[in-house]
Design a protein around this motif. Structure first.
Motif, short mmCIF file in Angstrom:
data_model
loop_
_atom_site.label_atom_id
_atom_site.label_comp_id
_atom_site.label_asym_id
_atom_site.label_seq_id
_atom_site.Cartn_x
_atom_site.Cartn_y
_atom_site.Cartn_z
N ARG A 93 3.65 -5.59 3.29
CA ARG A 93 2.21 -5.75 3.04
C ARG A 93 1.44 -5.17 4.21
NH1 ARG A 93 4.25 -10.46 3.45
NH2 ARG A 93 2.76 -11.19 5.00
N ASP A 94 0.17 -4.87 3.95
CA ASP A 94 -0.73 -4.39 5.00
C ASP A 94 -0.14 -3.18 5.73
OD1 ASP A 94 -2.42 -6.59 4.41
OD2 ASP A 94 -1.20 -7.86 5.72
N VAL A 95 0.30 -2.20 4.96
CA VAL A 95 0.94 -1.01 5.52
C VAL A 95 -0.10 -0.16 6.26
CG1 VAL A 95 2.14 1.14 4.96
CG2 VAL A 95 2.72 -0.97 3.74
N ASP A 96 0.30 0.27 7.44
CA ASP A 96 -0.50 1.20 8.24
C ASP A 96 0.40 2.35 8.63
OD1 ASP A 96 -2.35 2.46 9.92
OD2 ASP A 96 -1.89 1.14 11.62
N VAL A 97 0.18 3.51 8.02
CA VAL A 97 0.97 4.69 8.34
C VAL A 97 0.04 5.66 9.05
CG1 VAL A 97 0.63 5.78 6.07
CG2 VAL A 97 2.56 6.44 7.45
N LEU A 101 -3.27 11.92 14.87
CA LEU A 101 -4.56 12.43 14.40
C LEU A 101 -4.94 12.01 12.99
CD1 LEU A 101 -4.27 16.05 15.83
CD2 LEU A 101 -5.49 14.11 16.82
N ALA A 102 -4.09 11.27 12.28
CA ALA A 102 -4.37 10.92 10.89
C ALA A 102 -3.90 9.51 10.60
CB ALA A 102 -3.67 11.90 9.95
N HIS A 109 0.52 12.43 4.79
CA HIS A 109 1.48 13.17 3.97
C HIS A 109 1.23 14.68 4.08
CE1 HIS A 109 4.36 13.73 0.75
NE2 HIS A 109 3.49 14.45 0.08
N GLY A 110 2.22 15.40 4.59
CA GLY A 110 2.12 16.84 4.71
C GLY A 110 1.57 17.35 6.03
N THR A 111 1.20 16.44 6.93
CA THR A 111 0.68 16.88 8.22
C THR A 111 1.83 17.18 9.19
OG1 THR A 111 0.51 14.64 9.11
CG2 THR A 111 -1.44 15.52 8.00
N VAL A 112 1.51 17.99 10.18
CA VAL A 112 2.45 18.31 11.25
C VAL A 112 1.96 17.58 12.50
CG1 VAL A 112 3.40 20.14 12.70
CG2 VAL A 112 3.06 20.52 10.24
N ALA A 113 2.80 16.75 13.06
CA ALA A 113 2.45 15.97 14.25
C ALA A 113 3.76 15.62 14.97
CB ALA A 113 1.70 14.69 13.85
N PRO A 114 3.70 15.30 16.26
CA PRO A 114 4.94 15.00 16.99
C PRO A 114 5.62 13.70 16.55
CG PRO A 114 3.02 14.72 18.40
CD PRO A 114 2.53 15.32 17.13
N TRP A 115 4.87 12.79 15.93
CA TRP A 115 5.45 11.54 15.46
C TRP A 115 4.65 10.99 14.29
CZ3 TRP A 115 1.97 7.59 15.69
CH2 TRP A 115 0.98 7.65 16.67
N PRO A 142 6.51 19.30 8.37
CA PRO A 142 5.52 18.30 7.96
C PRO A 142 6.18 16.95 7.68
CG PRO A 142 5.27 20.34 6.72
CD PRO A 142 6.57 20.43 7.45
N TRP A 143 5.37 15.90 7.79
CA TRP A 143 5.84 14.55 7.48
C TRP A 143 5.70 14.28 5.99
CZ3 TRP A 143 8.78 12.71 10.98
CH2 TRP A 143 8.54 12.96 12.33
N PHE A 144 6.69 13.60 5.45
CA PHE A 144 6.69 13.15 4.05
C PHE A 144 6.45 11.65 4.07
CE2 PHE A 144 8.55 11.51 0.21
CZ PHE A 144 8.13 12.42 -0.75
#
Length: 175
Positions: A93-97, A101-102, A109-115, A142-144
């Motif tokens: 519950r209360d998911v924070d992804v 920068l996003a 979803h689909g961004t490029v970031a170091p983590w 990119p992150w999925f």
């Protein structure tokens, strides 16, 4: 089953002090080896309830030809770039992804970031999982992210174009 589906066969599995090393072969339906895979995993307890995991995969083309790894995204499906490391999480519950920068499934979803980080309240209590790329090549994928359809995070090796494994040049990803 379709007649064009192959298999991934474990060749060796060795436990290490902190995890394991596994080797596998990606085998075509006709029986030829398409890729050799070596995966290394380690887990270290840093503090009570705090772990660090390392995961590395090397894919090697055994023959003289390049091997192309695709996904729905590399075949035209917007946002459907799979492949790479994937971690399916328990329902929470209360998911924070988020990334640096996003924030939120659609933005991450689909961004490029170091983590990428995933925080939620689970049946056992709150937890945060952070996936961090260990090198520049891995950080370029990119992150999925999935929140609404199922809880999961990972990297997208073939986001909108195929990843190519060249003979004599392993494809490596490390987190």
């Amino acid at each position: 089953w379709l007649d064009d589906e192959g298999a991934i066969r474990t060749v060796s599995f060795e436990r290490t002090l902190e995890g394991f090393v596994a080797e596998a072969q990606w085998v075509a339906a006709a029986g030829s080896v398409l890729l050799n895979e070596r995966a290394e995993f380690a887990a270290v307890l840093l503090d009570e309830g705090v772990w660090t995991f390392t995961w590395q995969i090397d894919l090697t083309a055994p023959g003289a030809d390049a091997v192309r790894l695709g996904s729905p995204g590399s075949h035209g499906r917007t946002g459907g770039g799979y492949g790479g490391f994937a971690w399916r999480l328990p329902a929470g519950r209360d998911v924070d992804v988020r990334t640096p920068l996003a924030s939120g499934e659609e933005a991450v979803h689909g961004t490029v970031a170091p983590w990428v980080a995933w925080s939620a309240s689970f049946a056992e209590g709150p937890a945060t999982v952070v996936l961090a790329a260990a090198d520049e090549v891995t950080a370029a994928d990119p992150w999925f992210v999935r929140v609404d359809s199922y809880p999961g995070i990972g990297s997208a090796l073939a986001w909108d174009q195929e990843a190519v494994v060249l003979p004599g040049s392993p494809l490596r990803r490390r987190f």
